[in-house]
Scaffold this motif. Structure first.
Motif, mmCIF file in Angstrom:
data_model
loop_
_atom_site.group_PDB
_atom_site.id
_atom_site.type_symbol
_atom_site.label_atom_id
_atom_site.label_comp_id
_atom_site.label_asym_id
_atom_site.label_seq_id
_atom_site.Cartn_x
_atom_site.Cartn_y
_atom_site.Cartn_z
ATOM 1 N N GLU A 205 -7.735 1.658 -3.318
ATOM 2 C CA GLU A 205 -8.513 1.599 -2.176
ATOM 3 C C GLU A 205 -9.548 2.738 -1.889
ATOM 4 O O GLU A 205 -9.246 4.117 -1.939
ATOM 5 N N ASN B 196 -4.577 4.984 -2.238
ATOM 6 C CA ASN B 196 -5.730 5.361 -1.593
ATOM 7 C C ASN B 196 -6.507 6.586 -2.368
ATOM 8 O O ASN B 196 -6.111 7.412 -2.659
ATOM 9 N N GLU C 143 0.790 -1.233 0.138
ATOM 10 C CA GLU C 143 -0.101 -0.044 0.062
ATOM 11 C C GLU C 143 0.899 1.193 0.047
ATOM 12 O O GLU C 143 1.836 1.214 0.780
ATOM 13 N N ASP D 132 -11.691 -0.144 1.636
ATOM 14 C CA ASP D 132 -10.807 0.103 2.729
ATOM 15 C C ASP D 132 -11.557 0.110 3.950
ATOM 16 O O ASP D 132 -12.782 0.644 4.073
HETATM 17 MG MG MG Z 1 -5.803 2.315 2.743
#
Ligand code: MG
Ligand code: C2E
Ligand code: MG
Ligand code: MG
Length: 292
Positions: A150, A118, A59, A180
């Motif tokens: 995400e 993200n 990530e 998420d």
């Molecule tokens: Mg995340």
């Protein structure tokens, strides 16, 4: 002076609130220039298989190296960026930076796993998001399956129909999708099955006391079952110790992410991890089996 004039509680809280508002204003002005001043960078946290210990993903987590204040937490500057609209250029920078990094690792002869970026709620609702993503992949000649996005339940709830349509468009570009912080929002189970996602990420607040709090444990087990019944992979976030790891493994969670294996790493350290081939150490289970 508010301290002298104000009555009741106001007089105690006002100075603190002013301080916070002032910090926010200053940060906002600085954040506007952070991209061009090259103060942003990404760290990469490994995601590890609980089935065989392999590195299965990473990530990308945004870091802001402020010249005077040091590292500012995304928990502080992401909400600020959302409120001010700065999340647009910031979010675009993140997607491009992840793609550039993947290309750099490939050019260096490494085999990077899928890297997740993200998306904030507001960014998710931008018209040209799908084009941005497709363009960044094309410019770096990447297999789209190397990129995961995400999104949180909050990003989807605003307008479920539009969200489902956007997710399908992203899916057709070929990227992976993850939900998420699952369990902290208000998603309805009825529409979960309509989302073209690949993975659920169990929020770390449920993982923290998994080995000692029966309620948290029950929630984690339920989410793992839900994910598997919907044919989704499930990743536990915030795994810090053996107790949590063992519990998740026994209950067939697919993957973990957390300080127990590694904190988010600067790009060079993540490349070093790739070269080293280091894996998650999975002790034999009590009955002697290596895997579940
Ligand atoms: Mg995340
Ligand atoms: P998130 O996406 O849920 O990311 C996981 C957070 O948990 C990260 O915090 C990570 O450093 C932290 N974490 C990982 N393992 C552990 C652990 O074992 N224990 C504990 N206590 N924490 C762990 P971080 O990097 O501070 O980011 C916080 C949040 O900021 C992220 O939560 C995400 O919502 C947001 N964020 C970070 N980077 C970006 C970005 O590029 N774009 C957007 N829109 N949001 C971002
Ligand atoms: Mg999360
Ligand atoms: Mg979170």
């Amino acid at each position: 002076d508010a301290k002298l004039q104000g009555g009741g509680e106001f007089r105690f809280y006002a100075p603190e609130m002013n301080e916070r508002a002032a910090r926010r204003l200053a940060l906002e002005a600085d954040l506007r220039r952070a991209i061009e001043r090259d103060e942003l960078l990404l760290h990469f946290q490994p995601k590890m298989s609980l089935i065989n210990g392999d590195l299965v993903g990473a990530e990308a987590l945004l870091r802001w190296q402020h010249p005077a204040r040091g590292t500012v937490s995304p928990a502080e500057f992401i909400p600020l960026a959302e409120d001010t609209g700065l999340i647009q250029p910031l979010g675009e920078w993140v997607i491009e930076a992840v793609c550039r990094q993947l290309r750099a690792w490939l050019d260096a002869g490494l085999r990077p796993p899928t890297v997740a970026a993200n998306l904030s709620a507001r960014q998710f609702r931008v018209e040209h998001l799908v084009d941005q993503v497709a363009q960044a992949l094309r410019a770096n000649r990447l297999d789209p399956a190397l990129l995961e996005l995400e999104v949180t339940e909050g990003a989807l709830m605003h307008d479920v129909e539009a969200a489902v349509a956007t997710l399908h468009r992203l899916k057709s570009v070929g990227v992976k999708l993850a939900l998420d912080d699952f369990g902290t929002g208000y998603s309805s189970l009825a529409y979960l099955k309509r989302l073209p996602i690949d993975r659920l990420k169990i929020d770390q607040s449920f993982v923290r006391d998994i080995a000692s709090d029966p309620d948290d444990a029950a929630i984690c087990v339920a989410v793992i079952g839900l994910a598997h019944n919907l044919k989704l992979a499930v990743t536990a976030e915030g795994v810090e110790n053996d107790g949590q790891l063992g519990y998740l493994r026994r209950h067939r969670c697919d993957e973990m992410q957390g300080y127990h294996f590694s904190r988010p790493l600067p790009a060079d350290d993540f490349a070093q991890l790739l070269r080293s081939g280091r894996r998650l150490d999975l002790p034999a289970l009590a009955d002697g089996r290596q895997t579940l």
